[in-house]
Design a protein around this motif. Structure first.
Motif, PDB file in Angstrom:
ATOM      1  N   TYR A 199       4.220  -4.295   6.407  1.00  0.00           N
ATOM      2  CA  TYR A 199       5.315  -4.790   5.562  1.00  0.00           C
ATOM      3  C   TYR A 199       4.883  -6.063   4.844  1.00  0.00           C
ATOM      4  O   TYR A 199       5.185  -6.247   3.658  1.00  0.00           O
ATOM      5  CB  TYR A 199       6.556  -5.061   6.405  1.00  0.00           C
ATOM      6  N   ASP A 200       4.165  -6.932   5.546  1.00  0.00           N
ATOM      7  CA  ASP A 200       3.677  -8.160   4.931  1.00  0.00           C
ATOM      8  C   ASP A 200       2.711  -7.841   3.789  1.00  0.00           C
ATOM      9  O   ASP A 200       2.771  -8.455   2.721  1.00  0.00           O
ATOM     10  CB  ASP A 200       2.980  -9.019   5.997  1.00  0.00           C
ATOM     11  N   ARG A 253       4.228  -4.363  15.701  1.00  0.00           N
ATOM     12  CA  ARG A 253       3.345  -5.379  15.113  1.00  0.00           C
ATOM     13  C   ARG A 253       2.585  -4.812  13.918  1.00  0.00           C
ATOM     14  O   ARG A 253       2.381  -5.502  12.910  1.00  0.00           O
ATOM     15  CB  ARG A 253       2.373  -5.900  16.173  1.00  0.00           C
ATOM     16  N   ASN A 254       2.161  -3.555  14.023  1.00  0.00           N
ATOM     17  CA  ASN A 254       1.461  -2.918  12.904  1.00  0.00           C
ATOM     18  C   ASN A 254       2.384  -2.745  11.704  1.00  0.00           C
ATOM     19  O   ASN A 254       1.976  -2.983  10.558  1.00  0.00           O
ATOM     20  CB  ASN A 254       0.911  -1.563  13.348  1.00  0.00           C
ATOM     21  N   TYR A 255       3.656  -2.348  11.981  1.00  0.00           N
ATOM     22  CA  TYR A 255       4.628  -2.206  10.894  1.00  0.00           C
ATOM     23  C   TYR A 255       4.877  -3.552  10.216  1.00  0.00           C
ATOM     24  O   TYR A 255       5.009  -3.634   8.988  1.00  0.00           O
ATOM     25  CB  TYR A 255       5.944  -1.639  11.416  1.00  0.00           C
ATOM     26  N   GLU A 290      18.020  -4.563   7.608  1.00  0.00           N
ATOM     27  CA  GLU A 290      18.092  -5.517   6.499  1.00  0.00           C
ATOM     28  C   GLU A 290      16.746  -5.631   5.781  1.00  0.00           C
ATOM     29  O   GLU A 290      16.678  -5.634   4.545  1.00  0.00           O
ATOM     30  CB  GLU A 290      18.511  -6.891   7.022  1.00  0.00           C
ATOM     31  N   ILE A 291      15.664  -5.704   6.574  1.00  0.00           N
ATOM     32  CA  ILE A 291      14.324  -5.800   5.983  1.00  0.00           C
ATOM     33  C   ILE A 291      14.011  -4.543   5.174  1.00  0.00           C
ATOM     34  O   ILE A 291      13.511  -4.607   4.043  1.00  0.00           O
ATOM     35  CB  ILE A 291      13.266  -6.002   7.078  1.00  0.00           C
ATOM     36  N   ALA A 324      13.495  -4.324   1.062  1.00  0.00           N
ATOM     37  CA  ALA A 324      12.236  -3.828   0.497  1.00  0.00           C
ATOM     38  C   ALA A 324      12.485  -2.633  -0.419  1.00  0.00           C
ATOM     39  O   ALA A 324      11.885  -2.516  -1.494  1.00  0.00           O
ATOM     40  CB  ALA A 324      11.279  -3.444   1.621  1.00  0.00           C
ATOM     41  N   THR A 325      13.386  -1.738  -0.001  1.00  0.00           N
ATOM     42  CA  THR A 325      13.697  -0.553  -0.805  1.00  0.00           C
ATOM     43  C   THR A 325      14.363  -0.944  -2.114  1.00  0.00           C
ATOM     44  O   THR A 325      14.040  -0.395  -3.180  1.00  0.00           O
ATOM     45  CB  THR A 325      14.606   0.405  -0.013  1.00  0.00           C
ATOM     46  N   LYS A 326      15.307  -1.908  -2.047  1.00  0.00           N
ATOM     47  CA  LYS A 326      15.956  -2.390  -3.269  1.00  0.00           C
ATOM     48  C   LYS A 326      14.933  -2.983  -4.224  1.00  0.00           C
ATOM     49  O   LYS A 326      14.966  -2.741  -5.432  1.00  0.00           O
ATOM     50  CB  LYS A 326      17.002  -3.454  -2.920  1.00  0.00           C
ATOM     51  N   ARG A 327      14.017  -3.760  -3.667  1.00  0.00           N
ATOM     52  CA  ARG A 327      12.989  -4.405  -4.486  1.00  0.00           C
ATOM     53  C   ARG A 327      12.117  -3.369  -5.184  1.00  0.00           C
ATOM     54  O   ARG A 327      11.812  -3.491  -6.369  1.00  0.00           O
ATOM     55  CB  ARG A 327      12.140  -5.293  -3.579  1.00  0.00           C
TER      56      ARG A 327
END
Length: 325
Positions: free
Chosen positions: A72-73, A66-68, A131-132, A136-139
């Motif tokens: 991430y959000d 939940r913290n991650y 996938e997430i 995020a890394t690609k972005r």
């Protein structure tokens, strides 16, 4: 109530009550306890493997997940803000900065292109949230690439700005004689009557009438390439190379205030009005060359004349009168 068991005694011809042995009681109790323990253990194992009951470790892992997700959000929102700010900078870069300095805009495809070739994210595959993490890394990689491209673009703009500033300072943009010292603008660029032969010939510069000894100023930044009287008709004259194809010439001087090779700034004193060479009276003959061709100097006085002064000069310069040289 437990059942009471009896057996038939042939000696007494009667039924006798069977009294259980104490050892058997203990054995039964032991078996019951062991069975209950096994049943309870199996039940606990089954419950722990369902979604209704979690171990402390699982609860801790859930909190971490939940913290991650929260982090991430937050990271996602920060990346959105970065993309918006970077997009705004890119838009100004293409539509203002590069346009002003006449540089080609950077294509959108180049700014936001991904990375081809090998799979850069193979090490992130195979996890529950792969996938997430990969997205995020690609972005982040694309944002980083955009920042590198934008940084290089701004370096280029800074260089262009410096060059533009140098160009604007170098162009011969002021009148070489101050209006306070000017008697009159004697003759302009164009066909004029020669003062000696009276024949109509091309006058390649502008003549400024002023008393002998009147200061003459450099009309732009540059380097003195000539300061001599070896050019036919000009007498003592100075030539300044302003770079970018511009050269200014100052003729009929009485004396110099510069030497060959000297660097000068716009407005520096370079000499004094005289009447040396092929000259009828004290004046400054002023010419401008662009890429080796003589051009009309009247188009280069935006740095020192008001609109009214320029209009008056234009009127006198267009008169087909007699030149002074």
């Amino acid at each position: 109530m437990s059942k009471v068991k009896y057996y038939y005694d042939p000696d007494t011809l009667s039924y006798r009550k069977i009294e259980p042995k104490k050892s058997k009681k203990y054995r039964n109790l032991f078996l019951f306890l062991v069975g209950s323990a096994l049943f309870g253990f199996l039940g606990l194992i089954i419950l722990l493997n369902t979604r209704w009951v979690n171990t402390p470790k699982e609860l801790s892992l859930e909190r971490e997940v939940r913290n991650y997700e929260l982090q991430y959000d937050i990271l996602n929102r920060k990346m959105e803000q970065m993309e918006q700010v970077l997009g705004n900078i890119e838009e100004r870069d293409n539509n203002i900065y590069r346009l002003y300095f006449e540089a080609n805009p950077i294509p959108e495809e180049q700014r936001k292109a991904g990375f081809g070739g090998v799979n850069r994210y193979k090490s992130l595959e195979g996890f529950n949230n792969s996938e997430i993490i990969i997205n995020a890394t690609k972005r982040l990689d694309i944002i980083q690439k955009q920042m590198v491209i934008q940084s290089k673009s701004l370096d280029e703009i800074a260089k262009l700005a410096e060059e533009k500033e140098k160009l604007l300072a170098s162009i011969p943009a002021i009148q070489p004689i101050s209006n306070e010292d000017l008697t009159r603008m004697a003759s302009g660029y164009g066909w004029r009557s020669d003062p000696f032969t009276k024949a109509r010939k091309m006058h390649w510069g502008m003549d400024f009438t002023a008393p002998r000894g009147t200061p003459i100023y450099a009309s732009g930044d540059g380097k003195v390439v000539r300061a001599d009287n070896r050019s036919s008709g000009y007498g003592k004259h100075v030539r300044i190379d302003h770079d970018y194809g511009y050269i200014s010439l100052y003729g009929h001087m009485s004396k110099y205030n510069v030497t060959v090779g000297q660097k000068v700034k716009r407005g520096d004193l370079i000499g004094f009005v005289g009447s040396t060479g092929r000259s009828e009276a004290p004046h400054l003959h002023y010419e401008i060359f662009k890429d080796g061709e003589r051009i009309n100097p009247i188009n280069f006085y935006y740095g020192s004349l008001t609109a009214e002064e320029f209009e008056n000069m234009l009127k006198f310069a267009n008169q087909e009168n007699q030149s002074l040289d």
